[in-house]
Design an enzyme around this catalytic site. Structure first.
Site, PDB file in Angstrom:
ATOM      1  N   ASP A 328     164.919  52.247  -8.704  1.00 19.67           N
ATOM      2  CA  ASP A 328     166.173  51.682  -9.208  1.00 19.67           C
ATOM      3  C   ASP A 328     166.703  50.650  -8.208  1.00 19.67           C
ATOM      4  O   ASP A 328     166.672  50.864  -6.987  1.00 19.67           O
ATOM      5  CB  ASP A 328     167.194  52.804  -9.407  1.00 19.67           C
ATOM      6  CG  ASP A 328     168.492  52.303 -10.036  1.00 19.67           C
ATOM      7  OD1 ASP A 328     168.445  51.273 -10.734  1.00 19.67           O
ATOM      8  OD2 ASP A 328     169.536  52.931  -9.810  1.00 19.67           O
ATOM      9  N   GLU A 331     168.897  51.450  -5.235  1.00 21.85           N
ATOM     10  CA  GLU A 331     168.312  52.012  -4.022  1.00 21.85           C
ATOM     11  C   GLU A 331     167.914  50.941  -3.010  1.00 21.85           C
ATOM     12  O   GLU A 331     167.547  51.263  -1.886  1.00 21.85           O
ATOM     13  CB  GLU A 331     167.078  52.851  -4.387  1.00 21.85           C
ATOM     14  CG  GLU A 331     167.390  54.102  -5.172  1.00 21.85           C
ATOM     15  CD  GLU A 331     168.223  55.090  -4.373  1.00 21.85           C
ATOM     16  OE1 GLU A 331     167.829  55.411  -3.237  1.00 21.85           O
ATOM     17  OE2 GLU A 331     169.265  55.532  -4.876  1.00 21.85           O
ATOM     18  N   ASP A 363     166.723  57.741  -9.961  1.00 24.22           N
ATOM     19  CA  ASP A 363     166.509  56.716  -8.941  1.00 24.22           C
ATOM     20  C   ASP A 363     165.048  56.308  -8.824  1.00 24.22           C
ATOM     21  O   ASP A 363     164.747  55.191  -8.393  1.00 24.22           O
ATOM     22  CB  ASP A 363     167.001  57.224  -7.579  1.00 24.22           C
ATOM     23  CG  ASP A 363     168.500  57.492  -7.574  1.00 24.22           C
ATOM     24  OD1 ASP A 363     169.236  56.665  -8.136  1.00 24.22           O
ATOM     25  OD2 ASP A 363     168.925  58.533  -7.032  1.00 24.22           O
TER      26      ASP A 363
END
Length: 611
Positions: A328, A331, A363
């Site tokens: 993601d 991040e 994530d």
């Protein structure tokens, strides 16, 4: 040839290996009861936990891992232990009561030598005999205690045979993980290893604690690894030999044994609840993959799944796709730039093939991306088709976990991950700095992590820093690349996923996966929601209403209108307050309870302001 085994067992209560601690706790409980103090119930819960723990404790601090043992009780045990050493000397035994004659209570009684193959009588065609009743105890005192042998096609029986077959495999690792063991043993057991029956809160997996207590199975490491002891190996060999005898005599082992009653089965599989030892301790970077909680046996029995013939929009065959880690973009951007880029740098250093994109949930996840070739006469490369693998990771640093608990994001994220359509959600919990500077006590954060694993059913991976998190992602990526290397991947939409049997088995040549675009768009947080979804979010704002409880209410009342109609049909306020108390929630099918039922009724039925 080994003789027949009589299935079934007596169930004597095992002696507590910590009788001294048990005695002190009992004294404190009795003293509190005489004074009418509520602490008597605290001591009683601690006594119950201590009786179930099969290992000797050296001090009160070690008892901290047990349920219902807080800092106060552990400190009291250490103080009482210091007094005991002062009275009886520094080398005084603590695993037997002082002044007891003969052997200590935690030592087993002398038993007759184990039966050999020439003296052991095996009869698989007879049902297990019930254990002695309390009224007949005197008549059976002189009899020898019967050896424990699990009932045919019970959980313990399936686990022993599965571990034995794995030990004979030349490529065996020497152990099996819980998920591997559950998956392989399911075909040998009539009861599900993961799903409870409505009439019984125990699963077939509950009998594993009995096998560990009987020293037939050894459990080590965290995540747990299971293997046979020497004693368990001998028993498994005899069970397999008896199985072969039945196959020769009857042609089918499945019809060679009379099935025991449900009461006998419950008696055989009654668990000693496992203590989650070392759940919170960070371990070395290893891969322990969580597998689906749905058994293939259940899917075969489900008429909807077995009758549905799935036709995929497209198919990716071995060699036509690459497994890629998706990260993601959050991040890699925002916050401390050096911290964000450290993860990316580690993944590049490890040679991981990853792609940074916007993920509406989670994530990290993995996709199978089609390999495309340039087309003559076209400027751009063809659009690669993508399927999302059934593994998704939500990364939480300790400070982020603290903030998400305070603002309610933590509970909402767990609810969305459970409903995203992927079978194996994982929480990657990363330690960060000193926990004592956070606004929530460290013990509360640790309890939230344990609840996420034990209550919510998520797989938890603890890491100590960004580098270890990147190492875990690297190993997971390579493991999944190997796992799906020779598989044929069939596409499906999120609507079709509920009708398909998407349980992934290692021996299967194909598996059904969600299309990435359909998955990611369906996980958008601010997308148009149905009345049912809004109602679920509304219910979860009530203190004490988890995702499972909200889902249970929605099964009976799918909209606020249907709930209002039910309240209007009640004849009294008391009846409205108890309307939802009998709603069954979760895997254990427990009642919602009168307190929450009353709170919900007050929220929806009170016309004046709530106090």
């Amino acid at each position: 040839m080994p003789g027949p085994v009589t299935f079934g067992r007596k169930r004597p209560l095992p002696p507590c290996p910590n009788p001294l601690f048990l005695k002190w706790l009992t004294e404190w409980k009795d003293s509190a009861a005489e004074k009418g103090l509520k602490t008597q119930f605290v001591y009683q819960k601690a006594i119950s936990s201590l009786k179930k723990y099969p290992l000797p404790l050296q001090n009160g601090k070690e008892a901290k891992i047990l349920q219902n043992f807080g800092d106060g009780i552990c400190k009291m045990l250490d103080q009482r232990l210091a007094k005991h050493y002062a009275e009886h000397g520094p080398n005084a035994p603590i695993h037997s009561l002082p002044g007891s004659r003969g052997k200590s209570r935690n030592q087993p009684r002398a038993a007759s030598p184990p039966p050999t193959s020439s003296t052991l009588k095996i009869d698989l065609t007879k049902p297990p005999q019930d254990g002695p009743s309390p009224t007949k105890k005197k008549k059976t005192e002189g009899k020898k205690q019967r050896e424990y042998v699990p009932q045919k096609r019970s959980g313990g029986y399936a686990v022993l045979l599965t571990l034995y077959k794995e030990s004979k495999n030349p490529n065996s690792k020497g152990y099996m993980t819980k998920t591997e063991l559950q998956r392989e043993a399911q075909t040998l057991c009539d009861k599900s290893f993961t799903l409870t029956d409505p009439s019984n809160k125990y699963t077939a997996w509950s009998s594993v604690s009995t096998l560990i207590q009987k020293e037939l199975v050894l459990k080590t490491h965290s995540p747990a690894r299971y293997s046979l002891t020497d004693k368990g190996l001998l028993l498994a060999q005899r069970l397999e030999a008896a199985e072969e005898v039945l196959e020769d005599n009857n042609g089918s082992a499945s019809h060679g044994c009379t099935t025991a009653s449900e009461e006998d089965q419950e008696d055989l599989d009654e668990p000693h609840r496992e203590n989650t030892l070392n759940v919170l301790a960070p371990s070395r970077t290893t891969v322990s993959l969580p597998f689906s909680a749905i058994s293939s046996r259940q899917s075969r029995e489900d008429p909807v799944l077995s009758s549905y013939n799935h036709v995929p929009d497209f198919t990716l065959r071995p060699g036509q796709f690459n497994v890629i880690l998706c990260v993601d973009f959050i991040e890699t951007t925002g916050g401390a730039a050096h911290k964000k880029q450290e993860l990316v740098s580690e993944l590049k250093r490890n040679g991981v093939n990853f792609d940074v994109r916007k993920l509406h949930i989670g994530d990290f996840l993995w996709i199978a991306q089609e390999k495309v070739q340039p087309v003559a006469g076209q400027l751009r490369m063809p659009q690669a088709r993508e399927l999302v693998l059934d593994y998704i990771i939500e990364r939480k640093r300790m400070d982020d976990l603290c903030g998400s608990i305070i603002d309610g994001r933590f509970r909402e994220q767990k609810f969305r991950l459970k409903r995203c359509g992927l079978l194996h959600p994982i929480y990657l919990v990363e330690d960060y700095g000193a926990a004592q500077h956070l606004s929530i006590p460290e013990s509360t954060l640790q309890q939230a992590i344990v609840n996420t694993q034990v209550v919510d059913g998520f797989f938890i991976k603890r890491t100590k820093d960004v580098r270890e998190s990147a190492a875990y992602l690297t190993i997971m990526t390579r493991h999944l690349q190997t796992m799906y290397l020779n598989k044929t991947l069939l596409s499906c939409t999120k609507e079709e996923a509920s009708k398909c049997n998407r349980v992934f088995q290692h021996e299967d040549q194909s598996c059904i996966l969600l299309e990435f675009r359909d998955f990611n768009e369906g996980a958008m947080k601010n997308k148009a929601q149905t009345v049912k979804e809004v109602f679920a979010r509304q219910l979860m704002q009530i203190s004490g209403v988890s995702g499972e409880k909200a889902a249970a209410i929605l099964e009976r009342y799918s909209t606020p209108f249907s709930l209002f109609a039910a309240y209007e049909s009640c004849t009294s306020t008391e009846e409205r307050e108890k309307l939802l108390s009998s709603v069954k929630c979760g895997k254990l099918q427990r009642n919602l309870g009168p307190v929450l039922s009353k709170t919900i009724s007050q929220l929806y039925c009170s016309k004046e302001a709530l106090s």
